[in-house]
Design a protein around this motif. Structure first.
Motif, short mmCIF file in Angstrom:
data_model
loop_
_atom_site.label_atom_id
_atom_site.label_comp_id
_atom_site.label_asym_id
_atom_site.label_seq_id
_atom_site.Cartn_x
_atom_site.Cartn_y
_atom_site.Cartn_z
N PRO A 290 5.68 69.63 79.74
CA PRO A 290 4.51 69.99 80.53
C PRO A 290 4.70 71.33 81.23
N ARG A 291 3.61 72.05 81.44
CA ARG A 291 3.68 73.36 82.08
C ARG A 291 3.68 73.25 83.60
N SER A 292 3.17 72.15 84.13
CA SER A 292 3.03 72.00 85.58
C SER A 292 2.94 70.52 85.91
N LEU A 293 2.98 70.19 87.20
CA LEU A 293 2.80 68.81 87.61
C LEU A 293 1.41 68.31 87.24
N ARG A 294 0.40 69.12 87.47
CA ARG A 294 -0.97 68.71 87.15
C ARG A 294 -1.11 68.43 85.65
N ASP A 295 -0.48 69.27 84.83
CA ASP A 295 -0.49 69.09 83.39
C ASP A 295 0.14 67.74 83.01
N SER A 296 1.31 67.47 83.58
CA SER A 296 2.01 66.22 83.29
C SER A 296 1.25 65.01 83.84
N ALA A 297 0.71 65.15 85.05
CA ALA A 297 -0.05 64.05 85.64
C ALA A 297 -1.29 63.74 84.83
N GLY A 298 -1.88 64.77 84.21
CA GLY A 298 -3.00 64.53 83.32
C GLY A 298 -2.60 63.69 82.13
N ASP A 299 -1.40 63.94 81.61
CA ASP A 299 -0.88 63.09 80.52
C ASP A 299 -0.75 61.64 80.98
N MET A 300 -0.25 61.45 82.21
CA MET A 300 -0.10 60.09 82.73
C MET A 300 -1.46 59.42 82.92
N SER A 301 -2.45 60.18 83.38
CA SER A 301 -3.79 59.63 83.56
C SER A 301 -4.36 59.14 82.22
N ARG A 302 -4.19 59.95 81.19
CA ARG A 302 -4.68 59.56 79.86
C ARG A 302 -3.92 58.36 79.31
N TRP A 303 -2.61 58.32 79.57
CA TRP A 303 -1.80 57.17 79.15
C TRP A 303 -2.31 55.90 79.81
N LEU A 304 -2.57 55.94 81.13
CA LEU A 304 -3.04 54.76 81.84
C LEU A 304 -4.41 54.32 81.31
N SER A 305 -5.27 55.28 81.06
CA SER A 305 -6.58 54.95 80.52
C SER A 305 -6.46 54.23 79.18
N ALA A 306 -5.55 54.70 78.34
CA ALA A 306 -5.37 54.06 77.03
C ALA A 306 -4.78 52.66 77.16
N ARG A 307 -3.96 52.42 78.20
CA ARG A 307 -3.29 51.13 78.33
C ARG A 307 -4.16 50.07 79.00
N VAL A 308 -4.92 50.45 80.02
CA VAL A 308 -5.68 49.45 80.78
C VAL A 308 -7.16 49.76 80.86
N GLY A 309 -7.62 50.78 80.14
CA GLY A 309 -9.04 51.07 80.10
C GLY A 309 -9.60 51.67 81.37
N THR A 310 -8.80 52.43 82.08
CA THR A 310 -9.27 53.04 83.32
C THR A 310 -10.23 54.19 83.03
N ASN A 311 -11.12 54.45 83.98
CA ASN A 311 -11.94 55.64 83.89
C ASN A 311 -12.13 56.33 85.23
N LYS A 312 -11.43 55.84 86.26
CA LYS A 312 -11.50 56.44 87.59
C LYS A 312 -10.21 57.18 87.95
N ALA A 313 -9.08 56.77 87.35
CA ALA A 313 -7.79 57.32 87.75
C ALA A 313 -7.66 58.77 87.32
N ARG A 314 -7.34 59.63 88.28
CA ARG A 314 -7.09 61.04 88.03
C ARG A 314 -5.90 61.46 88.90
N PHE A 315 -4.76 61.73 88.27
CA PHE A 315 -3.56 62.10 89.03
C PHE A 315 -3.32 63.60 88.94
N VAL A 316 -2.84 64.18 90.04
CA VAL A 316 -2.47 65.60 90.04
C VAL A 316 -0.96 65.78 90.13
N ASP A 317 -0.25 64.68 90.38
CA ASP A 317 1.22 64.69 90.37
C ASP A 317 1.69 63.27 90.12
N HIS A 318 2.99 63.06 90.17
CA HIS A 318 3.55 61.73 89.89
C HIS A 318 4.02 61.01 91.16
#
Length: 499
Positions: free
Chosen positions: A345-373
């Protein structure tokens, strides 16, 4: 107890005084008793007037939400604003732990290596010695000393080249959250080479009409001085600290009127690789390996590994992170998990975006938006419903519950209620005018609940100046009321849904 454990606890005890602690909340002291379970026509409990009365009594400005569910089935029993996105604060670390445990595995270990870029002849490396990290957030001075000793045991006494560092396994970031005051130790720099949670020890003592100061990378065994961070005492009252980076050095000043007779504190390091390299050079010299420092290398060399030290397994690292709420650990582990996907990842926000998409894929979230870990950035948001979904679907597969910290029930004076029948394990989260709690509660009859609660007065938080963010007026009282409400709700749920 082995030396690495002693070292880790020593550093944590000294460095992490600002981490979120367990609640000093007011809680009813009566015993639990079974009561009927109110349910709506669809079998799901509705938000009751009793819960609303507790919320109103807490007199918390801002917004709040909660969800409580059966921990085994995931059925929601009661909710208030369940889909409202709010800052999770450090409860985000629970999501980070799940993300890392799935991507990296519980047995994953970080390594820190000493690499020779050329052959060793007569004890001398024919080339450079490179200190190479993979980001280990738990590396401390004792472990670095062990690495230097192992290098010497490998027969190395010097090099024709220089000592260089490789910190490119992760991006070099100067701070976790730029909105935090410069001097707070919970928002240090990050890189692929970290030491002592990227904090330097500042100590001062009265000396005649002035002060003597020292900056070092101390542990319980060593006290190497550093030059990558320097302190000057200024004849003023305020501000207490100023900071600038000049010539690759963290340059601090401190107000003489704030120092008293003497004391110490840990300050953040903004150049983690340079800090670790300087300390390693001193520790190597103590082993008889003297080598000059050179410029960092852009790539990890392919040479021979002379010595290596490993972190604890990831499950242990995660348990400590959740207990002590170490922001650096969360960010490093989160970015390492993101990099496991094949792209650093290029930044924390970049990496946190990956985590947000991972969570969405695992539990069907659509509200979670992370900017860091770590949850330090207040722009992160998640709903209580999504957090509980993660606790009831992902967490059982990945063993999160066993890593969470026990939370004792306390009375209004802050005293632990010994023998209280509820067993609570959870992750706390605290920012200025933000309080969160997410985890599990088990009642004596075996009833097992999962819950999340987020409370935030975001307008009041936004009005704070940067200088006010370490100890804002009214912040402690707001947080105490929030923690009190959390325990009152937990005890109510346990009584309501048992029997």
């Amino acid at each position: 107890m082995d030396a690495p454990t002693l070292s880790r606890r020593f550093v944590l005890a000294g460095l992490l005084t600002s981490a979120a602690s367990c609640s000093l909340a007011e809680a009813p002291e009566r015993s639990l008793r079974p009561v009927a379970k109110p349910t709506g026509s669809n079998g799901q409990a509705r938000h009751s007037t009793a819960a609303e009365a507790l919320i109103n009594a807490a007199k918390l400005d801002g917004k709040m939400g909660f969800v409580v569910a059966d921990a085994r089935s995931g059925q929601v029993l009661e909710a208030h604003n369940p889909l409202l996105p709010l800052p999770p604060a450090s409860t985000a670390k629970a999501i980070t732990a799940l993300y890392a445990m799935e991507r990296l595995g519980p047995g994953f270990r970080f390594s820190t290596d000493v690499i020779a870029t050329g052959p060793v002849s007569g004890g001398v490396v024919q080339g450079d010695i490179v200190l190479s990290g993979t980001g280990d957030p738990t590396l401390d001075t004792n472990k670095l000393a062990e690495l230097a000793a192992r290098m010497r045991q490998a027969g190395v006494s010097g090099a024709t080249g220089r000592l260089r560092i490789y910190e490119g396994a992760l991006p070099h970031l100067r701070t976790i959250d730029p909105e935090q005051p410069d001097h707070v130790g919970y928002s240090p720099g990050i890189s692929g080479l970290n030491l002592n949670y990227n904090r330097v020890h500042f100590e001062w003592k009265r000396a005649g009409s002035g002060y003597s100061v020292a900056m070092d990378a101390r542990s319980d065994k060593y006290r190497p001085t550093v030059r990558t961070a320097r302190m000057d005492v200024a004849n003023r009252s305020m501000p207490v600290y100023t900071y600038e980076q000049r010539g690759g050095v963290d340059r601090w000043t401190v107000a003489s009127k704030a120092l008293g007779k003497g004391g110490s504190r840990w300050l953040p390091v903004r150049n983690p690789g340079a800090y670790a390299g300087e300390v390693f050079q001193a520790l190597a010299a103590a082993q008889g390996v003297r080598v000059e420092l050179g410029d960092p290398v852009a790539r990890r060399p392919d040479g021979k590994v002379l010595a290596r030290v490993l972190s604890d397994e990831l499950s242990t690292v995660m348990r400590d992170m959740l207990k002590w709420s170490t922001n650096l650990t969360a960010e490093v582990v989160g970015m390492t998990a993101s990099a496991r996907g094949g792209r650093v990842p290029r930044s924390l926000r970049d990496s946190a975006g990956d985590m947000s998409r991972w969570l969405s894929a695992r539990v069907g979230t659509n509200k979670a938006r992370f900017v860091d870990h770590s949850g330090l950035g207040d722009a992160s948001e998640i709903s209580c419903r999504e957090m509980v979904e993660a606790l009831t679907t992902l967490a059982p597969k990945l063993g999160l519950r066993s890593l969470l910290k026990p939370i004792p029930m306390r009375n209004s004076a802050g005293k632990v209620l010994d023998g209280h029948p509820l067993q609570i394990v959870a992750k706390t989260g605290t920012l200025n005018f933000v309080s969160a709690l997410a985890g599990y509660v088990r009642a004596p009859d075996g009833t097992d609940l999962a819950f999340s609660m987020f409370m935030a007065d975001e307008p009041r938080r936004r009005r704070l100046s940067k200088a006010e963010r370490e100890r804002p007026e009214g912040g402690a009282a707001w947080n105490k009321r929030a923690k009190n409400l959390q325990l009152r709700l937990i005890e109510r749920w346990a009584a309501l849904y048992t029997g």
